[in-house]
Motif scaffolding. Structure first.
Motif, PDB file in Angstrom:
ATOM      1  N   LYS A 184       0.858  -1.004  -0.045  1.00 30.33           N
ATOM      2  CA  LYS A 184      -0.046  -0.017   0.108  1.00 30.33           C
ATOM      3  C   LYS A 184       0.860   1.283   0.034  1.00 30.33           C
ATOM      4  O   LYS A 184       1.655   1.478   0.938  1.00 30.33           O
ATOM      5  N   PRO A 185       0.832   2.163  -0.870  1.00 30.94           N
ATOM      6  CA  PRO A 185       1.517   3.390  -0.915  1.00 30.94           C
ATOM      7  C   PRO A 185       1.070   4.168   0.354  1.00 30.94           C
ATOM      8  O   PRO A 185      -0.074   4.623   0.415  1.00 30.94           O
ATOM      9  N   GLU A 186       2.054   4.410   1.268  1.00 25.10           N
ATOM     10  CA  GLU A 186       1.798   5.082   2.501  1.00 25.10           C
ATOM     11  C   GLU A 186       1.904   6.798   2.226  1.00 25.10           C
ATOM     12  O   GLU A 186       3.289   6.998   1.965  1.00 25.10           O
ATOM     13  N   ALA A 230       2.329  11.100 -12.637  1.00 21.41           N
ATOM     14  CA  ALA A 230       3.133  10.008 -12.792  1.00 21.41           C
ATOM     15  C   ALA A 230       2.170   8.667 -12.741  1.00 21.41           C
ATOM     16  O   ALA A 230       2.461   7.858 -13.359  1.00 21.41           O
ATOM     17  N   CYS A 231       1.277   9.051 -11.998  1.00 21.47           N
ATOM     18  CA  CYS A 231       0.416   7.554 -11.580  1.00 21.47           C
ATOM     19  C   CYS A 231      -0.209   7.081 -13.086  1.00 21.47           C
ATOM     20  O   CYS A 231      -1.074   7.895 -13.482  1.00 21.47           O
ATOM     21  N   PRO A 232       0.155   5.961 -13.214  1.00 23.93           N
ATOM     22  CA  PRO A 232      -0.484   5.499 -14.578  1.00 23.93           C
ATOM     23  C   PRO A 232      -2.068   5.337 -14.578  1.00 23.93           C
ATOM     24  O   PRO A 232      -2.657   5.274 -15.583  1.00 23.93           O
ATOM     25  N   ALA A 233      -2.472   4.767 -13.344  1.00 29.62           N
ATOM     26  CA  ALA A 233      -4.029   4.466 -13.265  1.00 29.62           C
ATOM     27  C   ALA A 233      -4.635   5.506 -12.616  1.00 29.62           C
ATOM     28  O   ALA A 233      -6.071   5.394 -12.626  1.00 29.62           O
ATOM     29  N   ASN A 234      -4.068   6.922 -12.670  1.00 30.62           N
ATOM     30  CA  ASN A 234      -5.101   8.070 -12.236  1.00 30.62           C
ATOM     31  C   ASN A 234      -5.691   7.705 -10.492  1.00 30.62           C
ATOM     32  O   ASN A 234      -6.724   8.130 -10.414  1.00 30.62           O
ATOM     33  N   ALA A 235      -4.628   6.843 -10.029  1.00 33.83           N
ATOM     34  CA  ALA A 235      -5.209   6.405  -8.512  1.00 33.83           C
ATOM     35  C   ALA A 235      -5.071   7.555  -7.744  1.00 33.83           C
ATOM     36  O   ALA A 235      -5.689   7.917  -6.695  1.00 33.83           O
ATOM     37  N   ILE A 236      -3.987   8.481  -7.936  1.00 37.41           N
ATOM     38  CA  ILE A 236      -3.831   9.736  -7.065  1.00 37.41           C
ATOM     39  C   ILE A 236      -4.415  11.092  -8.129  1.00 37.41           C
ATOM     40  O   ILE A 236      -4.140  11.029  -9.187  1.00 37.41           O
ATOM     41  N   GLN A 237      -5.208  11.616  -7.454  1.00 40.02           N
ATOM     42  CA  GLN A 237      -5.763  12.828  -8.057  1.00 40.02           C
ATOM     43  C   GLN A 237      -5.762  14.131  -7.346  1.00 40.02           C
ATOM     44  O   GLN A 237      -5.485  14.012  -6.156  1.00 40.02           O
ATOM     45  N   SER A 270      -5.637  13.216  -3.377  1.00 35.88           N
ATOM     46  CA  SER A 270      -6.468  12.126  -2.799  1.00 35.88           C
ATOM     47  C   SER A 270      -6.016  10.675  -3.671  1.00 35.88           C
ATOM     48  O   SER A 270      -5.434  10.945  -4.670  1.00 35.88           O
ATOM     49  N   ILE A 271      -6.126   9.808  -2.881  1.00 35.14           N
ATOM     50  CA  ILE A 271      -5.440   8.198  -3.437  1.00 35.14           C
ATOM     51  C   ILE A 271      -6.667   7.287  -3.285  1.00 35.14           C
ATOM     52  O   ILE A 271      -7.344   7.450  -2.378  1.00 35.14           O
ATOM     53  N   ASN A 272      -6.725   6.819  -4.207  1.00 32.89           N
ATOM     54  CA  ASN A 272      -8.070   5.690  -4.433  1.00 32.89           C
ATOM     55  C   ASN A 272      -7.091   4.236  -4.426  1.00 32.89           C
ATOM     56  O   ASN A 272      -6.595   3.837  -5.374  1.00 32.89           O
ATOM     57  N   ARG A 283      -7.587   1.515  -6.980  1.00 33.44           N
ATOM     58  CA  ARG A 283      -7.551   1.893  -8.328  1.00 33.44           C
ATOM     59  C   ARG A 283      -5.833   1.577  -8.721  1.00 33.44           C
ATOM     60  O   ARG A 283      -5.500   1.373  -9.586  1.00 33.44           O
ATOM     61  N   CYS A 284      -5.155   1.728  -7.331  1.00 35.42           N
ATOM     62  CA  CYS A 284      -3.790   1.549  -7.266  1.00 35.42           C
ATOM     63  C   CYS A 284      -3.346   0.256  -7.940  1.00 35.42           C
ATOM     64  O   CYS A 284      -3.731  -0.582  -7.841  1.00 35.42           O
ATOM     65  N   VAL A 285      -2.340   0.405  -8.887  1.00 33.95           N
ATOM     66  CA  VAL A 285      -1.842  -0.877  -9.440  1.00 33.95           C
ATOM     67  C   VAL A 285      -0.517  -1.240  -8.995  1.00 33.95           C
ATOM     68  O   VAL A 285       0.336  -2.253  -9.210  1.00 33.95           O
ATOM     69  N   PHE A 286       0.030  -0.550  -7.865  1.00 36.45           N
ATOM     70  CA  PHE A 286       1.268  -0.583  -6.903  1.00 36.45           C
ATOM     71  C   PHE A 286       2.398  -0.989  -8.214  1.00 36.45           C
ATOM     72  O   PHE A 286       3.174  -1.629  -7.740  1.00 36.45           O
ATOM     73  N   CYS A 287       2.623   0.293  -8.593  1.00 35.77           N
ATOM     74  CA  CYS A 287       3.640   0.194  -9.912  1.00 35.77           C
ATOM     75  C   CYS A 287       4.754   1.000  -9.042  1.00 35.77           C
ATOM     76  O   CYS A 287       6.002   0.716  -9.580  1.00 35.77           O
ATOM     77  N   GLY A 288       4.720   1.788  -8.059  1.00 35.60           N
ATOM     78  CA  GLY A 288       5.693   2.494  -7.540  1.00 35.60           C
ATOM     79  C   GLY A 288       6.146   3.811  -8.173  1.00 35.60           C
ATOM     80  O   GLY A 288       7.197   4.412  -7.811  1.00 35.60           O
ATOM     81  N   ARG A 289       5.362   4.090  -9.223  1.00 31.76           N
ATOM     82  CA  ARG A 289       6.003   5.461  -9.682  1.00 31.76           C
ATOM     83  C   ARG A 289       5.815   6.655  -8.998  1.00 31.76           C
ATOM     84  O   ARG A 289       6.553   7.585  -9.062  1.00 31.76           O
ATOM     85  N   CYS A 290       4.881   6.818  -8.001  1.00 31.54           N
ATOM     86  CA  CYS A 290       4.558   7.881  -7.175  1.00 31.54           C
ATOM     87  C   CYS A 290       5.821   7.946  -6.362  1.00 31.54           C
ATOM     88  O   CYS A 290       6.299   9.090  -6.212  1.00 31.54           O
ATOM     89  N   GLU A 291       6.361   6.937  -5.813  1.00 31.36           N
ATOM     90  CA  GLU A 291       7.501   7.318  -4.835  1.00 31.36           C
ATOM     91  C   GLU A 291       8.750   7.445  -5.808  1.00 31.36           C
ATOM     92  O   GLU A 291       9.630   8.208  -5.144  1.00 31.36           O
ATOM     93  N   ARG A 305       5.656   6.606   0.116  1.00 32.96           N
ATOM     94  CA  ARG A 305       6.512   5.291  -0.048  1.00 32.96           C
ATOM     95  C   ARG A 305       5.558   4.193  -0.099  1.00 32.96           C
ATOM     96  O   ARG A 305       4.501   4.040   0.602  1.00 32.96           O
ATOM     97  N   LEU A 306       6.015   3.166  -0.876  1.00 31.78           N
ATOM     98  CA  LEU A 306       5.301   1.817  -0.845  1.00 31.78           C
ATOM     99  C   LEU A 306       5.633   1.252   0.342  1.00 31.78           C
ATOM    100  O   LEU A 306       6.629   0.699   0.572  1.00 31.78           O
ATOM    101  N   SER A 307       4.502   0.498   1.108  1.00 32.03           N
ATOM    102  CA  SER A 307       4.664  -0.072   2.482  1.00 32.03           C
ATOM    103  C   SER A 307       4.682  -1.647   2.438  1.00 32.03           C
ATOM    104  O   SER A 307       4.357  -2.008   1.090  1.00 32.03           O
TER     105      SER A 307
END
Ligand code: SF4
Ligand code: SF4
Ligand code: SF4
Lengths: 267, 196
Positions: B32-34, B49-56, B69-71, B74-82, B91-93
């Motif tokens: 989970k991105p913390e 950066a978020c490819p899935a638009n989970a962060i808006q 906001s983060i959903n 919808r997150c695909v746990f790719c780690g591009r946000c960190e 950070r991905l936890s």
């Protein structure tokens, strides 16, 4: 002419299937006193198959979901739990609804994977409905792309009421005078950029960033405790302690970058 | 038979204890991105950066706020946000236990206030971002005066900066032409018309 189009008007909205109150009470009773195995039927509504693979790895001997009586069955007529994976493509809507109707009441609907929860990476495609809850009422959402077998087991435990959910909706509001700390204020900004760039060039973005962080912590440690060691001696010590030759090489290269910067050479 | 039993004892139990015991995850596991909202400057790098638009991001200029906001659904746990975060606020936890019963519990929000432009007074960027950039720039400033000037530049909106640049360049041009004109004494009038 160029009036902005509201994207919502381009997509037909379906009213999801709703359940009657009687069924809702039956479902609660089922959840409360489920004293037997729970049979799962898997409905693939157009995912990439990653989720299916993880579902099957959670019934392998290593994760063994069957020790909780969770068994994957071949027909929706045997199912207590319906597991919807995938972003619900247009062509899979009717088959998914048929599977839903075929399962006996009371049934628990689990939305599996990022695709099932919200449409995931496919959420804005023209050909998907974007999530299980657009067609049927969902009881539990298991996010992940795909969810790991352990996350799958946790999701089933939440669905069967054995475990509590951990996530809660939260809103942080910026406090007055809240500031973000500057990283490594003692290291000149230009040097920091050079170090991070070099580490990331050699080790990739994520690991490179981590190595640069470690290295800068080392550098700051040196600045705060200027003992008998010189900077280069400290670096040699760090390289010598490193077990992984690849990391040792990167740290050596970063030490070179620092030496260059100290001598005032350009990157 | 004995051989088989021996083999079974030798192999031991392969099944993990989870969920009765915590599940160890491997190094660099992407869970989970913390988001540490205290460290976040609402710069929107992760949003882009978020490819899935989970962060808006949503900007409300009337209320003077920007909402991150983060959903997690919808997150695909790719780690591009960190990777893209300049402050390490996201950070991905190791956390993978994300199942919820209601969809609303999958979102997390953070509300930030917008700063007003030092020149025109309209809100233009998150206050924390402006403050962070100003401190970062003044780190490499040579003196207090330059630091003040950099802070002022950082708190000016792009439109005002552009207008000021145009004015400055125009002023510079005239000054240069006047110098040029004066040095070639005798015919200054014609050259004044050329653009810089
Ligand atoms: S959630 Fe991810 S793994 Fe599962 S079907 Fe969708 S894209 Fe594939
Ligand atoms: S991990 Fe990837 S999908 Fe998830 S929030 Fe970060 S950038 Fe977006
Ligand atoms: S990139 Fe980092 S600092 Fe910028 S908005 Fe995202 S979490 Fe906040």
């Amino acid at each position: 002419m160029n009036v902005p189009v509201d994207p919502k008007t381009l997509v037909a909205e379906m009213t999801p299937v709703s359940t009657s109150e009687q069924i809702a009470t039956m479902k609660k009773a089922l959840l409360k006193s489920i004293q037997r195995s729970a049979y799962v039927y898997r409905v693939d509504c157009g995912g990439c198959n990653g989720c299916e693979i993880e579902i099957f790895s959670s019934i392998t001997p290593v994760f063994d979901a069957e020790r909780f009586g969770i068994k994957v069955v071949a027909s929706p007529r045997h199912a207590d739990i319906l597991l919807f994976t995938g972003a619900v493509t247009r062509s899979m809507r009717m088959p998914a609804l048929r599977a839903y109707e075929a399962a006996p009441d009371p049934k628990i609907v689990v939305s599996y994977g990022a695709c099932g929860c919200t449409g995931g990476i496919f959420h804005d495609l023209y050909c998907v409905w974007g999530g299980t809850d657009h067609i049927v009422p969902v009881d539990v959402y298991i996010p992940g792309c795909p969810p790991t077998p352990a996350a799958t087991i946790h999701g089933f435990a939440v669905a069967l009421g054995l475990l509590e959910q951990k996530l809660k909706a939260e809103t942080h509001v910026e406090a007055a005078g809240e500031t973000a700390a500057l990283p490594h204020p003692d290291i000149p900004y230009a040097l920091r950029v050079r170090l991070e760039r070099e580490a990331r060039r050699m080790a990739g973005y994520r690991q490179g960033g981590d190595i640069a962080e470690e290295f800068m912590a080392l550098l700051e440690g040196h600045a705060h405790t200027p003992g008998s060691f010189s900077l280069s001696e400290r670096m040699m010590e760090a390289i010598g302690e490193e077990r992984d030759p690849r990391r040792a090489e990167i740290i050596g290269r970063l030490a070179d970058v620092v030496q260059q910067a100290v001598r005032g050479e350009a990157a | 038979m004995l051989k088989l039993l021996k083999e079974i004892f030798r192999t031991g139990e392969a099944t993990v204890k989870y969920p009765f015991a915590p599940m160890p995850v491997c190094k660099d596991f992407r869970g989970k991105p913390e988001h540490k909202a205290e460290d976040c400057i609402a710069c929107a790098a992760c949003t882009v950066a978020c490819p899935a638009n989970a962060i808006q991001m949503e900007t409300d200029t009337a209320a003077g706020t920007r909402t991150w906001s983060i959903n997690y659904g919808r997150c695909v746990f790719c780690g591009r946000c960190e990777e893209s975060c300049p402050t390490g606020a996201i950070r991905l936890s190791d956390d993978f236990e994300l199942a919820v019963g209601s969809k609303a519990d999958l979102t997390r929000k953070a509300v930030f206030t917008l700063a007003d432009c030092a020149c025109c007074g309209k809100p233009f960027a998150p206050a924390k971002e402006v403050d962070y950039v100003a401190r970062l720039l003044s780190q490499s400033a040579r003196g207090a005066e330059e630091a003040d000037r950099l802070r002022l530049t950082a708190s000016t909106c792009p439109a005002c900066k552009r207008a000021q640049d145009v004015q400055q360049i125009a002023g510079m041009g005239i000054a240069r032409q006047m110098e040029a004109g004066l040095s070639k004494a005798g015919k200054p009038a014609k050259e004044l018309e050329t653009t810089p």
